[in-house]
Structures are given as structure tokens and as C-alpha cells.
Design a protein around this motif. Structure first.
Motif, PDB file in Angstrom:
ATOM      1  N   VAL A  87      22.993 -59.505  32.394  1.00  0.00           N
ATOM      2  CA  VAL A  87      24.233 -58.735  32.322  1.00  0.00           C
ATOM      3  C   VAL A  87      24.048 -57.450  33.114  1.00  0.00           C
ATOM      4  O   VAL A  87      22.933 -56.956  33.304  1.00  0.00           O
ATOM      5  CB  VAL A  87      24.608 -58.399  30.867  1.00  0.00           C
ATOM      6  N   GLU A  88      25.149 -56.899  33.568  1.00  0.00           N
ATOM      7  CA  GLU A  88      25.103 -55.655  34.324  1.00  0.00           C
ATOM      8  C   GLU A  88      24.940 -54.473  33.379  1.00  0.00           C
ATOM      9  O   GLU A  88      25.506 -54.434  32.290  1.00  0.00           O
ATOM     10  CB  GLU A  88      26.374 -55.484  35.148  1.00  0.00           C
ATOM     11  N   ILE A  89      24.150 -53.514  33.815  1.00  0.00           N
ATOM     12  CA  ILE A  89      23.942 -52.299  33.057  1.00  0.00           C
ATOM     13  C   ILE A  89      24.864 -51.222  33.609  1.00  0.00           C
ATOM     14  O   ILE A  89      24.957 -51.054  34.835  1.00  0.00           O
ATOM     15  CB  ILE A  89      22.477 -51.827  33.166  1.00  0.00           C
ATOM     16  N   ARG A  90      25.537 -50.537  32.726  1.00  0.00           N
ATOM     17  CA  ARG A  90      26.402 -49.449  33.196  1.00  0.00           C
ATOM     18  C   ARG A  90      25.557 -48.406  33.919  1.00  0.00           C
ATOM     19  O   ARG A  90      24.555 -47.923  33.400  1.00  0.00           O
ATOM     20  CB  ARG A  90      27.122 -48.819  32.010  1.00  0.00           C
ATOM     21  N   GLY A  91      25.965 -48.079  35.094  1.00  0.00           N
ATOM     22  CA  GLY A  91      25.182 -47.151  35.894  1.00  0.00           C
ATOM     23  C   GLY A  91      24.346 -47.847  36.946  1.00  0.00           C
ATOM     24  O   GLY A  91      23.682 -47.197  37.752  1.00  0.00           O
ATOM     25  N   GLY A  92      24.362 -49.196  36.924  1.00  0.00           N
ATOM     26  CA  GLY A  92      23.650 -49.944  37.947  1.00  0.00           C
ATOM     27  C   GLY A  92      22.502 -50.746  37.417  1.00  0.00           C
ATOM     28  O   GLY A  92      21.868 -50.394  36.428  1.00  0.00           O
ATOM     29  N   SER A 150      28.112 -57.391  23.318  1.00  0.00           N
ATOM     30  CA  SER A 150      29.059 -56.423  23.883  1.00  0.00           C
ATOM     31  C   SER A 150      29.992 -57.038  24.913  1.00  0.00           C
ATOM     32  O   SER A 150      30.467 -56.341  25.822  1.00  0.00           O
ATOM     33  CB  SER A 150      28.313 -55.220  24.494  1.00  0.00           C
ATOM     34  N   THR A 151      30.278 -58.319  24.776  1.00  0.00           N
ATOM     35  CA  THR A 151      31.286 -58.923  25.643  1.00  0.00           C
ATOM     36  C   THR A 151      32.675 -58.839  25.010  1.00  0.00           C
ATOM     37  O   THR A 151      33.682 -58.944  25.718  1.00  0.00           O
ATOM     38  CB  THR A 151      30.952 -60.398  25.929  1.00  0.00           C
ATOM     39  N   PHE A 152      32.739 -58.685  23.689  1.00  0.00           N
ATOM     40  CA  PHE A 152      33.996 -58.474  22.956  1.00  0.00           C
ATOM     41  C   PHE A 152      35.031 -59.565  23.253  1.00  0.00           C
ATOM     42  O   PHE A 152      36.207 -59.290  23.474  1.00  0.00           O
ATOM     43  CB  PHE A 152      34.588 -57.098  23.287  1.00  0.00           C
ATOM     44  N   THR A 169      22.175 -67.226  25.279  1.00  0.00           N
ATOM     45  CA  THR A 169      22.770 -65.897  25.185  1.00  0.00           C
ATOM     46  C   THR A 169      21.742 -64.820  25.484  1.00  0.00           C
ATOM     47  O   THR A 169      22.000 -63.878  26.247  1.00  0.00           O
ATOM     48  CB  THR A 169      23.369 -65.674  23.787  1.00  0.00           C
ATOM     49  N   PHE A 170      20.557 -64.928  24.919  1.00  0.00           N
ATOM     50  CA  PHE A 170      19.566 -63.865  25.041  1.00  0.00           C
ATOM     51  C   PHE A 170      18.913 -63.814  26.419  1.00  0.00           C
ATOM     52  O   PHE A 170      18.432 -62.765  26.838  1.00  0.00           O
ATOM     53  CB  PHE A 170      18.510 -64.018  23.945  1.00  0.00           C
ATOM     54  N   TYR A 218      20.131 -55.539  24.225  1.00  0.00           N
ATOM     55  CA  TYR A 218      20.735 -55.454  22.907  1.00  0.00           C
ATOM     56  C   TYR A 218      19.907 -56.043  21.766  1.00  0.00           C
ATOM     57  O   TYR A 218      20.171 -55.764  20.602  1.00  0.00           O
ATOM     58  CB  TYR A 218      22.107 -56.150  22.919  1.00  0.00           C
ATOM     59  N   GLY A 219      18.926 -56.861  22.106  1.00  0.00           N
ATOM     60  CA  GLY A 219      18.127 -57.485  21.065  1.00  0.00           C
ATOM     61  C   GLY A 219      17.124 -56.508  20.468  1.00  0.00           C
ATOM     62  O   GLY A 219      16.767 -55.486  21.064  1.00  0.00           O
ATOM     63  N   ALA A 220      16.660 -56.818  19.266  1.00  0.00           N
ATOM     64  CA  ALA A 220      15.680 -55.967  18.586  1.00  0.00           C
ATOM     65  C   ALA A 220      14.275 -56.344  19.029  1.00  0.00           C
ATOM     66  O   ALA A 220      13.962 -57.523  19.219  1.00  0.00           O
ATOM     67  CB  ALA A 220      15.812 -56.124  17.080  1.00  0.00           C
ATOM     68  N   ASP A 221      13.414 -55.326  19.189  1.00  0.00           N
ATOM     69  CA  ASP A 221      12.016 -55.583  19.507  1.00  0.00           C
ATOM     70  C   ASP A 221      11.131 -54.902  18.459  1.00  0.00           C
ATOM     71  O   ASP A 221      11.624 -54.292  17.508  1.00  0.00           O
ATOM     72  CB  ASP A 221      11.662 -55.118  20.918  1.00  0.00           C
TER      73      ASP A 221
END
Length: 574
Positions: free
Chosen positions: A454-459, A380-382, A449-450, A468-471
Motif C-alpha cells: 500500500v502507498e504511504i502518505r508522504g511517499g 485503512s481502506t474503509f 491482506t497482510f 498496520y499490523g502489530a509486532d
């Protein structure tokens, strides 16, 4: 005096003939490698590299017909591929692969190098089936005869398949119980005879499932292959592995080179991206997103629906307005997307058979992701990925040729349609889980990368993997969703559609198997139609290469509607 002069002339003539004969005997090109002087390991290496090239060349056109990638060559099927499209494949098979295999076998057989011999027989058998899958009838028995047969006639596809099966049996005999030395370099299996044997059995299973519509013995052949031992684990996958070197030599995956250097990448298929993004829905009608989506594709823009109209090539509108979607899309599935894969999201590709001009969208298109091409995971860095090959997994991808996950889906298909010894639901679940394991495993190729925060929207912050990775929970939820749909399917046709849909998604990176699957089953049943109405009859096989047709007086061009021998036309394709 005249007699004397004539004798002199005759003597000189004889000397010239003798000298010319001696010259012919010694007229060898000092730079040309003869079979007798060839290095066995070098030629074997050439065989594997050529096999890799053939797999790569079997990617785009078959994949585009099954909507894995977008075909931007035409609006009509007749123009979707030309007679010159497969000249390279033809040369690679006949002048490259088969010729080199003959050299390997001539050098290896007399000294008992069974792994060299058996493995090359397997690769040749696979290439024989590929030729039939793509073209139908092609030269085989009269091929590679040199000046003895300069215009080889074609054999029937059925006969070539039968010859390929016999060759696989020979290879299994060569490899069983051998103590022979391994090749110095084996990109596929490291010289492991047992793995090569499993591949041979797997290709026999593949042949049985591929031909099941016209093969009364298909069920027995599938069961026999399974009993003998087929690929079941990721460690046994048949794939060509690439490196990360950019120059001297460039060892990276070709599709990484396509999207991560300075040129615009190929167009992704809006339909295929939609398959993972929004085809499945939860109880409220909301998209149930496939956890593999971010591994398969990288978005270079956050909202593909909100761009300047000059970057679009929608065909029926200036902007990706879903109200402009053609009626024939709705006839297949009203949910199918138009112009973008999902409105409001960043997946920008093209619809099936869209031959619009190329707008300035190169740094906005969705491109090949981490799996299987060694690109960038979508975090999601686009960001624009035209960075001279410095991002993602640096091209350390694979060409997936026959994976354990594919085998499970083939076994599920066979169990449901032929009544073989497997349980189709069990094999469906196994195929899905192996696909997720394979895809998620690519995280190790780009650990930076993994692990990046990264910052989370909302703090707050979190790692890319956490956000973003699958678990395992994601995998379990997805598998449960599909199995629930399978359990509630009304009949075997619906159940087969579910199996083929999951096989189709797991096949990302393998165009020939998706093309075969589509012709054999006509599934997934909601396959996107062509952009223009009336694209002509579907390309059920490809034109014979122009090099072959123009140079061989015994060859004549075929129609794209000609069906290969195993395609009985029962599946509806469009």
C-alpha cells in the motif's frame, strides 16, 4: 343362532385385539433413528455441533449487557431481553445436547469408549453451569425423565454446580490413562484425552473463581485445579473452528455471515471500541491505542463524525456532538464517548441501550473484524464489506469458549482476591501476552491482506503488515504500560480493576464470561452507563424461556433482578 352370532363377534374382537397388538409392536417410523440404531460417531458429532450452537447463542445478550456489543433492543433493562430470547438455548440444551449425550454414553460405555464418555460428560457439566449462570435455578435431576416426569421441578443453582463438578471428576476418571479409540470427528481436541482432562480441570478452576464470593473453599479448589493441570497453551484452547465454505454447507462463522454478506451487520459497542481506541492515555493525554484494535474491528468509513446527519441515531442530537453528551456519562468518566467511539475516527457503533430507529448506515457501521470471527483486518481502506462473503478470512473464525489467556486472567483474579499460589502480576502479564499471540496469529488466515503493498502518505510503499499490523515492540510497549499502571496502583481494588480490564479486552468473542466477570466484580469500573437516565435495575439474570414457563406447570417466571447463587450482590453494576 344368537349364541353362534355372539361367538363369531367375540372371535372377531379377539382377532382385532391381536392384530392391533401386533400393529403396535411394528408401528415404527422407518425414518426415525432409534438409540439402538444410531451411529455413535454421528451422534457424537451432533453433540459437538450443538455445543457450538449453545456457545453462539450465549454470545449476544450476555455480551450486550457487559457492553461488548451494543444492545439495540431497549432503553430499559427490563426490555433488553424477552422471555422468548433463550427458547433456542433451552431446546438446544435439554432436547438436543443432553438427549444426544445420553445416547452417546449408552452406546459408548458398554464397549469401553472412554473418550466419548468422558468428553461428553465435560460438555454436559459446562452446559449445566451455563444454565445456572444465565437463569439461576433450573431443572436438572428431574429433567429428561420422559413421561415419568413431564413437569420437572427446578434444582438450586448451587446443587447444579456441585453436580457439574462431580461430573467433571467422573470425566477425569474416565479419561485418565485410557487407551480407548478416539471419536472419528472431534472439532475441539482431535480425540486427545489429555487435552480433555486439562479442560475438565480448567472448568473446575472456572467454577471456583466464579463462586469465590460465596465459596469458602474457592482458594483450595483453584490451587488443586492448577496442580492437576489446566489449559496453559494455545494448542490446548477450547474453541470451535469454522471453515470458509459459503454453501453446501455454509461452514463460516455466524458473525462473518452477519457482516460480510448483503445485510447490515450488528451494531458494535461504542464503549468497547473506545476501550481499545482511547481509554488508555500516554503521559501527554494522547490515546495509547491497543494493537488489537484493527484485528477486532473493521471500519467502513474514515471519519464517523463527519457523515450526513440522516445516518446517525445519536438520540440527544442530530450529530455526534460531544457537547450533547448526557451528564450521567461524565459522572462515570468524563472521557466516555457519545454516539461514536472516538470523534474524528471511523469507529461508528451505538451507545449502551440505544433503541433508536435504524438509519441508512449499514455500509458505514464498524463491523466484526478478523479476530475471532474470520472477517477483514482493518487496513485503512474503509471499504463497504457487504460483498457476498468474498473478503477477509472468509469466515474462518472460532467461538472461543475457554482459552489459555482466559485461564491466566482467572488465575490472576484468584491470586489477588483469594491468595492462591500464583503471583497475580505474573499471571496478568502472561494473559496479555497470550492474548496478543492468539490475535496476531489470525494473520495466517488472510495472508493476502497482510502481504499487500500500500502507498504511504508522504511517499513510498509498504505492506499492510508493516504499516498496520502489530509486532513484538507493540506488544512489549502495551504490556509495559499496563504493568507500570499495576505497579503504581494504590490498592488491591485498583489492581483488580486493571486485571479485569485486560481480561475484558481479551474476552472479545465470549459474552458469557464477560457477563459473569461484570456481575462478580463490577469491573471495569468505568463501564458506560445506559443512554437514557434511569434504565431500571441491571439484569442480574435472564428471564426463564417462555417455552419452559408456559408448558411446565411447576415453573414460574422470575425477575431479572434475581441473583444467581454465586452473585452475592456485592458488586455494583448498572
Amino acid at each position: 343362532m344368537k349364541i353362534y352370532n355372539k361367538l363369531i363377534v367375540l372371535m372377531m374382537f379377539a382377532l382385532c385385539i391381536s392384530a392391533c397388538d401386533e400393529l403396535d409392536e411394528n408401528l415404527q417410523n422407518p425414518t426415525q433413528v432409534t438409540p439402538e440404531g444410531a451411529s455413535l460417531d454421528d451422534v457424537y458429532n451432533s453433540v459437538q455441533l450443538t455445543m457450538r450452537s449453545i456457545a453462539g447463542n450465549m454470545w449476544y445478550y450476555p455480551a450486550s449487557l457487559s457492553r461488548m456489543t451494543s444492545n439495540t433492543s431497549a432503553y430499559q433493562y427490563i426490555d433488553a431481553s424477552s422471555a422468548s430470547s433463550f427458547n433456542g438455548v433451552w431446546s438446544n440444551v435439554y432436547a438436543g445436547l443432553w438427549a444426544d449425550i445420553e445416547v452417546v454414553q449408552n452406546l459408548a460405555e458398554p464397549i469401553g469408549l472412554d473418550i466419548h464418555v468422558g468428553s461428553t460428560k465435560i460438555m454436559k457439566a459446562y452446559s449445566m453451569m451455563l444454565l445456572v449462570d444465565v437463569f439461576g435455578d433450573v431443572p436438572y435431576t428431574e429433567a429428561l425423565q420422559g413421561t415419568n416426569v413431564i413437569a420437572p421441578n427446578a434444582d438450586s443453582g448451587a446443587d447444579i454446580y456441585a453436580a457439574a463438578i462431580s461430573m467433571l471428576d467422573e470425566a477425569i476418571t474416565d479419561l485418565t490413562g485410557t487407551n480407548a479409540a478416539s471419536p472419528a470427528y472431534d472439532n475441539f481436541y482431535g480425540g486427545d484425552a489429555d487435552d480433555w482432562i486439562k479442560l475438565a480441570n480448567t472448568l473446575k478452576l472456572r467454577a471456583a473463581v466464579t463462586t469465590r464470593l460465596v465459596n469458602a473453599s474457592a482458594a483450595a479448589e483453584v490451587n488443586a485445579a492448577i496442580t492437576a493441570g489446566v489449559i496453559e497453551d494455545e494448542s490446548e484452547d477450547w474453541e470451535f473452528s469454522y471453515g470458509t465454505s459459503r454453501v453446501n454447507p455454509n461452514s463460516r462463522h455466524p458473525n462473518y455471515n452477519n457482516s460480510y454478506e448483503t445485510s447490515d451487520g450488528a451494531y458494535m459497542s461504542n464503549y468497547y471500541m473506545w476501550k481499545l481506541r482511547a481509554d488508555k492515555e500516554d503521559g501527554g493525554g494522547n490515546p495509547f491505542v491497543d494493537p488489537r484494535l484493527r484485528y477486532y474491528f473493521y471500519r467502513q468509513t474514515e471519519d464517523a463524525s463527519a457523515l450526513d446527519q440522516n445516518v446517525y441515531s445519536c438520540h440527544f442530537s442530530n450529530l455526534p456532538d460531544q457537547a450533547s453528551k448526557p451528564d450521567w456519562y461524565d459522572d462515570v468518566d468524563p472521557r466516555l464517548p457519545y454516539c461514536v467511539a472516538y470523534p474524528g475516527d471511523g469507529y461508528l457503533g451505538r451507545d449502551h441501550l440505544n433503541n433508536e430507529g435504524i438509519p441508512p448506515d449499514g455500509n458505514l457501521r464498524t463491523i466484526y473484524g478478523l479476530y475471532p470471527f474470520g472477517g477483514q483486518f482493518d487496513d485503512s481502506t474503509f471499504e463497504d464489506q457487504q460483498q457476498q462473503g468474498t473478503t477477509g478470512a472468509l469466515g474462518q473464525g472460532i467461538w472461543p469458549m475457554m482459552l489459555s489467556t482466559y485461564v491466566d486472567f482467572l488465575r490472576a483474579e484468584a491470586a489477588l482476591t483469594l491468595g492462591t499460589s500464583d503471583n497475580p502480576r505474573t499471571m496478568l502479564e502472561s494473559g496479555m501476552r497470550k492474548s496478543f499471540e492468539k490475535v496476531i496469529g489470525f494473520e495466517s488466515r488472510d495472508p493476502g491482506t497482510f502481504s499487500r503493498s500500500v502507498e504511504i502518505r508522504g511517499g513510498g510503499t509498504g505492506t499492510v503488515k508493516e504499516l498496520y499490523g502489530a509486532d513484538q515492540d507493540d506488544v512489549d510497549d502495551y504490556v509495559d504500560y499496563v504493568l507500570d499502571a499495576y505497579d503504581n496502583a494504590a490498592n488491591d481494588t485498583e489492581r483488580l480493576d486493571i486485571i479485569m480490564n485486560e481480561y475484558y479486552i481479551a474476552l472479545w468473542g465470549n459474552g458469557i464470561e464477560s457477563y459473569n466477570m461484570y456481575r462478580r466484580t463490577g469491573m471495569p469500573s468505568n463501564m458506560a452507563p445506559a443512554l437514557e437516565q434511569g434504565p431500571g435495575e441491571f439484569m442480574r439474570s435472564f428471564f426463564l424461556p417462555s417455552d419452559h414457563v408456559t408448558r411446565n406447570p411447576n415453573a414460574s417466571q422470575k425477575s431479572i433482578t434475581d441473583q444467581v447463587f454465586w452473585d452475592n450482590g456485592s458488586a455494583t453494576v448498572y
